[in-house]
Design a protein around this motif. Sequence first.
Motif: not given
Length: 177
Positions: A30, A34, A37-38
Motif C-alpha cells: 500500500k 501510494g 501514485q503521488h
Amino acid sequence: MLISYLREKGKNLATKEDISEITSKVESIKADLGAKQHFSQIRYEREVKVFEEIWPKLCELREGVLSLRPVMDTLVQEGETPESRKQARAINFATAFGDFKTAIEHNPPFYPPSIWEELQILLKLCWGEAVEFGTFSAERINRDYWTRAMDNAKTINEQIDKTCEAMRTRLSKFDSL
C-alpha cells in the motif's frame, strides 16, 4: 489434555505470526502504491504546466513562420518598403522562434523523448522556412518561390498538428491512472 492444549496454542501462535507477516506485506505494498501514485500526480502536474507554457508559444511560432511568406498579402503601406516589411517579418519570426526554442530547451526532463523529437522536427522545419525567406530578394521571387512557400507551410502545419497530437496523447495516458 495438556499436550492437545499446547498443540492448539502453537497453531494459534503460528496463525498470529502468519497474519502479522501478511499484514506487514500488505501495508508495504500500500505504501509503495501510494508513493507511486503521488509521484505520478506530481509528474502529471509538471507536464501539464510545461505544455501550458509551450502551447501558446507554439501558436505564436506558427503565426510568425507562416507570416514570412503569406499566400495572401496586403499592399505595401505608405512609408513601408519591401525591405522594411521583410525585416519586420523576420524580427517577428525570430522573436517567436527564440521564445519557443527557449521554452522547449529549458524543459526536456519534464516531458518524454517522443515529444522532444516532434518539437525538434518542428524547429528544423521553421528554421528552414526562415532561411528560404531570407535568401530571396524581391527581384528573384518567382513561381518556384511561392510553390516552396506553400509546400513549407503545409509541412509546418502538419508537423504542428502532429506535435499537438503527441502532447494530447501523452496527457491522455494519465487519464487511465
